[in-house]
Design a protein around this motif. Structure first.
Motif, PDB file in Angstrom:
ATOM      1  N   GLU A 128     -43.155  -0.724 -23.077  1.00 24.97           N
ATOM      2  CA  GLU A 128     -42.349   0.297 -23.807  1.00 24.97           C
ATOM      3  C   GLU A 128     -43.487   1.471 -23.926  1.00 24.97           C
ATOM      4  O   GLU A 128     -43.338   2.548 -23.872  1.00 24.97           O
ATOM      5  N   GLY A 129     -44.857   0.850 -24.159  1.00 30.30           N
ATOM      6  CA  GLY A 129     -45.780   1.860 -24.615  1.00 30.30           C
ATOM      7  C   GLY A 129     -46.106   2.912 -23.130  1.00 30.30           C
ATOM      8  O   GLY A 129     -46.426   4.062 -23.209  1.00 30.30           O
ATOM      9  N   LEU A 130     -46.224   2.345 -22.130  1.00 27.47           N
ATOM     10  CA  LEU A 130     -46.498   2.757 -20.934  1.00 27.47           C
ATOM     11  C   LEU A 130     -45.413   3.803 -20.302  1.00 27.47           C
ATOM     12  O   LEU A 130     -45.486   4.999 -20.029  1.00 27.47           O
ATOM     13  N   PHE A 131     -44.090   3.277 -20.343  1.00 27.42           N
ATOM     14  CA  PHE A 131     -43.002   4.120 -20.206  1.00 27.42           C
ATOM     15  C   PHE A 131     -42.700   5.215 -21.293  1.00 27.42           C
ATOM     16  O   PHE A 131     -42.299   6.354 -20.880  1.00 27.42           O
ATOM     17  N   TRP A 132     -42.957   4.965 -22.555  1.00 29.12           N
ATOM     18  CA  TRP A 132     -42.700   6.007 -23.472  1.00 29.12           C
ATOM     19  C   TRP A 132     -43.755   7.107 -23.132  1.00 29.12           C
ATOM     20  O   TRP A 132     -43.271   8.205 -23.114  1.00 29.12           O
ATOM     21  N   LYS A 133     -44.939   6.729 -22.783  1.00 25.69           N
ATOM     22  CA  LYS A 133     -46.008   7.802 -22.681  1.00 25.69           C
ATOM     23  C   LYS A 133     -45.481   8.790 -21.410  1.00 25.69           C
ATOM     24  O   LYS A 133     -45.816   9.945 -21.565  1.00 25.69           O
ATOM     25  N   ASP A 134     -44.926   8.103 -20.359  1.00 29.51           N
ATOM     26  CA  ASP A 134     -44.737   8.832 -19.165  1.00 29.51           C
ATOM     27  C   ASP A 134     -43.380   9.928 -19.441  1.00 29.51           C
ATOM     28  O   ASP A 134     -43.273  10.949 -19.029  1.00 29.51           O
ATOM     29  N   VAL A 135     -42.514   9.169 -20.197  1.00 28.15           N
ATOM     30  CA  VAL A 135     -41.293  10.076 -20.658  1.00 28.15           C
ATOM     31  C   VAL A 135     -41.610  11.129 -21.517  1.00 28.15           C
ATOM     32  O   VAL A 135     -41.095  12.261 -21.462  1.00 28.15           O
ATOM     33  N   GLU A 136     -42.535  11.041 -22.618  1.00 27.42           N
ATOM     34  CA  GLU A 136     -43.029  11.981 -23.532  1.00 27.42           C
ATOM     35  C   GLU A 136     -43.474  13.141 -22.849  1.00 27.42           C
ATOM     36  O   GLU A 136     -43.407  14.240 -22.890  1.00 27.42           O
ATOM     37  N   GLY A 137     -44.337  12.866 -21.533  1.00 22.89           N
ATOM     38  CA  GLY A 137     -45.286  13.741 -20.823  1.00 22.89           C
ATOM     39  C   GLY A 137     -44.147  14.433 -20.039  1.00 22.89           C
ATOM     40  O   GLY A 137     -44.274  15.658 -20.052  1.00 22.89           O
ATOM     41  N   LEU A 138     -42.975  13.759 -19.668  1.00 25.15           N
ATOM     42  CA  LEU A 138     -42.000  14.746 -18.917  1.00 25.15           C
ATOM     43  C   LEU A 138     -41.449  15.620 -19.769  1.00 25.15           C
ATOM     44  O   LEU A 138     -41.143  16.796 -19.527  1.00 25.15           O
ATOM     45  N   ILE A 139     -41.108  15.208 -20.927  1.00 18.49           N
ATOM     46  CA  ILE A 139     -40.473  16.185 -22.068  1.00 18.49           C
ATOM     47  C   ILE A 139     -41.496  17.362 -22.340  1.00 18.49           C
ATOM     48  O   ILE A 139     -40.863  18.373 -22.393  1.00 18.49           O
ATOM     49  N   ASN A 140     -42.591  17.079 -22.588  1.00 19.78           N
ATOM     50  CA  ASN A 140     -43.669  18.079 -22.791  1.00 19.78           C
ATOM     51  C   ASN A 140     -43.673  18.985 -21.702  1.00 19.78           C
ATOM     52  O   ASN A 140     -43.995  20.278 -21.942  1.00 19.78           O
ATOM     53  N   LYS A 141     -43.622  18.390 -20.505  1.00 24.85           N
ATOM     54  CA  LYS A 141     -43.752  19.272 -19.210  1.00 24.85           C
ATOM     55  C   LYS A 141     -42.614  20.321 -19.265  1.00 24.85           C
ATOM     56  O   LYS A 141     -42.839  21.484 -18.882  1.00 24.85           O
ATOM     57  N   TYR A 142     -41.215  19.685 -19.492  1.00 26.00           N
ATOM     58  CA  TYR A 142     -40.227  20.679 -19.405  1.00 26.00           C
ATOM     59  C   TYR A 142     -40.436  21.644 -20.713  1.00 26.00           C
ATOM     60  O   TYR A 142     -39.975  22.923 -20.276  1.00 26.00           O
ATOM     61  N   ALA A 143     -40.649  21.399 -21.767  1.00 24.77           N
ATOM     62  CA  ALA A 143     -40.624  22.103 -22.777  1.00 24.77           C
ATOM     63  C   ALA A 143     -41.717  23.565 -22.559  1.00 24.77           C
ATOM     64  O   ALA A 143     -41.684  24.552 -22.942  1.00 24.77           O
ATOM     65  N   GLY A 144     -42.864  23.026 -21.675  1.00 19.13           N
ATOM     66  CA  GLY A 144     -43.907  23.937 -21.281  1.00 19.13           C
ATOM     67  C   GLY A 144     -43.575  24.930 -20.016  1.00 19.13           C
ATOM     68  O   GLY A 144     -44.309  25.740 -19.779  1.00 19.13           O
ATOM     69  N   GLU A 145     -42.297  24.447 -19.432  1.00 16.83           N
ATOM     70  CA  GLU A 145     -41.932  25.175 -18.265  1.00 16.83           C
ATOM     71  C   GLU A 145     -41.752  27.096 -18.383  1.00 16.83           C
ATOM     72  O   GLU A 145     -40.930  26.960 -19.464  1.00 16.83           O
TER      73      GLU A 145
END
Length: 199
Positions: free
Chosen positions: A177-194
């Motif tokens: 979960e830690g690895l998956f959580w990190k990847d999903v969090e990164g994608l959310i942050n990427k969307y927020a920064g688009e």
């Protein structure tokens, strides 16, 4: 402040994963996708996004109406051929409602696993549509985040993450979960920064 919330959320996920690890049957793609989709929903709502169940309610309502039409046709007091016109009307309505339901699913939901309202306190007027794909006979899981209302002035560019599920599961089928959580969090942050879409 947002950074602290992200850290707290990730810590909570890591803590819960050690207590109640999520396990999937690695021979069953549906089991794998279900675990990942469920985790994505937890992560997104953990970031403060509230789930918008409007589409689910529409599907449930239409499904209920379709069932009622079928039951009315089945238990209508008159016998065939006296009820011929009534049955034809019920069949036509049944088919029409089913086609409409499929159109809604195909055009609105697509591969969506979650719709949200706009983030509280933000200037966005639209929430998120989170969708995922895990093709048959493939280990490549694709997660996408887009605007729930693409025509909104605050809509942003879609973002995607494609990765092999072997990156997130142990040989025993336990989700890291830690690895998956990190990847999903990164994608959310990427969307927020688009930046906003060009109209």
């Amino acid at each position: 402040m947002a950074k602290n919330n992200n850290d707290d959320t990730t810590a909570a996920a890591t803590d819960s994963s050690t207590k109640n690890p999520k396990k999937a049957n690695l021979l069953d793609p549906h089991s794998i996708k279900h675990i990942l989709d469920e985790s994505v929903t937890e992560i997104v709502t953990g970031r403060g996004y509230k789930e918008d169940v409007t589409m689910s309610n529409v599907r449930l309502l239409m499904g209920s109406v379709i069932i009622i039409v079928a039951l009315v046709a089945q238990f209508y007091p008159k016998k065939f051929p006296e009820n011929r016109e009534f049955l034809i009307g019920c069949i036509a309505l049944y088919v029409l409602l089913n086609v409409l339901l499929q159109v809604i699913i195909f055009t609105k939901e697509k591969n969506a696993i979650l719709f949200t309202y706009p983030l509280a306190g933000s200037f966005n007027s639209t929430g998120l549509m989170v969708s995922s794909k895990l093709p048959r006979f493939s280990d490549m899981y694709t997660l996408s985040i887009s605007s729930a209302d693409p025509k909104s002035v605050s809509a942003k560019e879609d973002v995607h993450l494609t990765k092999s599920v072997t990156q997130w599961f142990t040989s025993d089928g336990i989700l890291a979960e830690g690895l998956f959580w990190k990847d999903v969090e990164g994608l959310i942050n990427k969307y927020a920064g688009e930046s906003k879409k060009k109209k």
